[in-house]
Design a protein around this motif. Structure first.
Motif, PDB file in Angstrom:
ATOM      1  N   ALA A 106      14.061  33.282  -1.161  1.00 21.22           N
ATOM      2  CA  ALA A 106      14.736  32.373  -2.083  1.00 21.22           C
ATOM      3  C   ALA A 106      13.734  31.925  -3.141  1.00 21.22           C
ATOM      4  CB  ALA A 106      15.285  31.165  -1.327  1.00 21.22           C
ATOM      5  N   ALA A 219      17.055  32.135   4.569  1.00 16.50           N
ATOM      6  CA  ALA A 219      17.220  31.687   3.189  1.00 16.50           C
ATOM      7  C   ALA A 219      18.069  32.684   2.421  1.00 16.50           C
ATOM      8  CB  ALA A 219      15.844  31.552   2.526  1.00 16.50           C
ATOM      9  N   PRO A 220      18.842  32.220   1.427  1.00 20.63           N
ATOM     10  CA  PRO A 220      19.611  33.137   0.598  1.00 20.63           C
ATOM     11  C   PRO A 220      18.688  34.121  -0.091  1.00 20.63           C
ATOM     12  CG  PRO A 220      20.276  30.858   0.216  1.00 20.63           C
ATOM     13  CD  PRO A 220      19.043  30.822   1.060  1.00 20.63           C
ATOM     14  N   ASN A 221      19.118  35.362  -0.227  1.00 14.70           N
ATOM     15  CA  ASN A 221      18.299  36.409  -0.814  1.00 14.70           C
ATOM     16  C   ASN A 221      18.541  36.474  -2.308  1.00 14.70           C
ATOM     17  OD1 ASN A 221      17.082  38.888  -1.574  1.00 14.70           O
ATOM     18  ND2 ASN A 221      17.250  39.576   0.555  1.00 14.70           N
ATOM     19  N   VAL A 222      17.468  36.291  -3.079  1.00 17.92           N
ATOM     20  CA  VAL A 222      17.594  36.315  -4.530  1.00 17.92           C
ATOM     21  C   VAL A 222      18.095  37.666  -5.001  1.00 17.92           C
ATOM     22  CG1 VAL A 222      16.323  36.123  -6.695  1.00 17.92           C
ATOM     23  CG2 VAL A 222      15.804  34.581  -4.813  1.00 17.92           C
ATOM     24  N   PRO A 227      20.476  32.907  -5.218  1.00 18.08           N
ATOM     25  CA  PRO A 227      19.253  32.105  -5.252  1.00 18.08           C
ATOM     26  C   PRO A 227      19.499  30.690  -4.780  1.00 18.08           C
ATOM     27  CG  PRO A 227      20.174  32.293  -7.446  1.00 18.08           C
ATOM     28  CD  PRO A 227      21.002  33.186  -6.555  1.00 18.08           C
ATOM     29  N   SER A 228      18.442  30.090  -4.243  1.00 20.37           N
ATOM     30  CA  SER A 228      18.538  28.682  -3.875  1.00 20.37           C
ATOM     31  C   SER A 228      18.647  27.849  -5.134  1.00 20.37           C
ATOM     32  CB  SER A 228      17.290  28.253  -3.097  1.00 20.37           C
ATOM     33  OG  SER A 228      17.193  28.965  -1.907  1.00 20.37           O
TER      34      SER A 228
END
Length: 232
Positions: A106, A219-222, A227-228
């Motif tokens: 992220a 975490a979210p994957n960019v 993205p975070s």
């Protein structure tokens, strides 16, 4: 993937080329790497707690001004210093393993990784000067800029450790050097907070980026367009 390998390969080749150029045309360019080789265990470090406690039972060592700081000199100091270096190598190995295993990144991940790395190298260092804690506070602040950061608790622990550090240096530094009850208590609390922050940060960084069992939270994957969000 291939772009990542290409980037790392290019960086390694560029670094090797620069190092070779410095070695050929600037004799002694890397002499600084050995300047701290013989440094011992500074009185505020995690390893120093061994000698602060040993002093209560008649340890025959002493405190001397060396390399610009007060260090313990005496039996087993070299052993503890070597163990500290070994822990630093283990910390580096863990960071390399994390980078190889991490898959979910992220926008906050670089800040969290930097915070975790500096924490690990601070607690394993033979020296923990007050300015090290200032660096940690700055990195913690960067992590807290990001909404949903996993580093909230480690950041709070570092902030509390900074307050204890103020009591330890300069206010109570004489007690630390004397290894009396107040000085040892301050060091146990401050260093304990830093160790706790390091372990929690490392665990949270790993869990938020390294794939685990099904359903594990990462975490979210960019790269996947998630993205975070950054707090505004």
């Amino acid at each position: 993937g291939r772009p990542t390998r290409a980037a790392w390969s290019s960086a390694a080749l560029a670094g090797a080329g620069l190092a070779a150029a410095f070695a050929l045309w600037m004799p002694g360019a890397f002499a600084f790497l050995a300047f701290q080789r013989d440094r011992g265990t500074e009185v505020e470090s995690l390893g120093a707690l061994v000698f602060h406690l040993a002093r209560q039972f008649g340890w025959e060592g002493r405190v001397e001004l060396r390399y610009g700081s007060l260090e313990f000199v005496g039996p087993r100091v070299e052993l503890v210093s070597t163990l500290a270096l070994g822990l630093a190598v283990l910390a580096l190995g863990w960071l390399l393993l994390w980078r190889l295993r991490a898959r979910s990144f992220a926008v906050r991940t670089p800040a969290e990784a930097a915070f975790t790395a500096v924490l690990l190298f601070t607690v394993t260092s033979r020296v923990i000067s007050p300015q090290y804690v200032v660096w940690l506070v700055g990195l913690a602040a960067v992590c807290l800029v990001f909404r949903g950061t996993a580093m909230t608790l480690p950041a709070v622990l570092v902030l509390v450790a900074a307050g204890v550090t103020l009591l330890e240096f300069p206010i109570g530094f004489g007690h630390v050097v004397a290894s009396d009850a107040w000085g040892v208590t301050l060091l146990v609390v401050r260093n304990g907070l830093l160790v706790a922050a390091s372990l929690i940060a490392a665990r949270r960084l790993w869990r938020s980026t390294v794939p685990g069992r099904p359903g594990a939270k990462t975490a979210p994957n960019v790269a996947e367009g998630q993205p975070s969000r950054v707090a505004r």
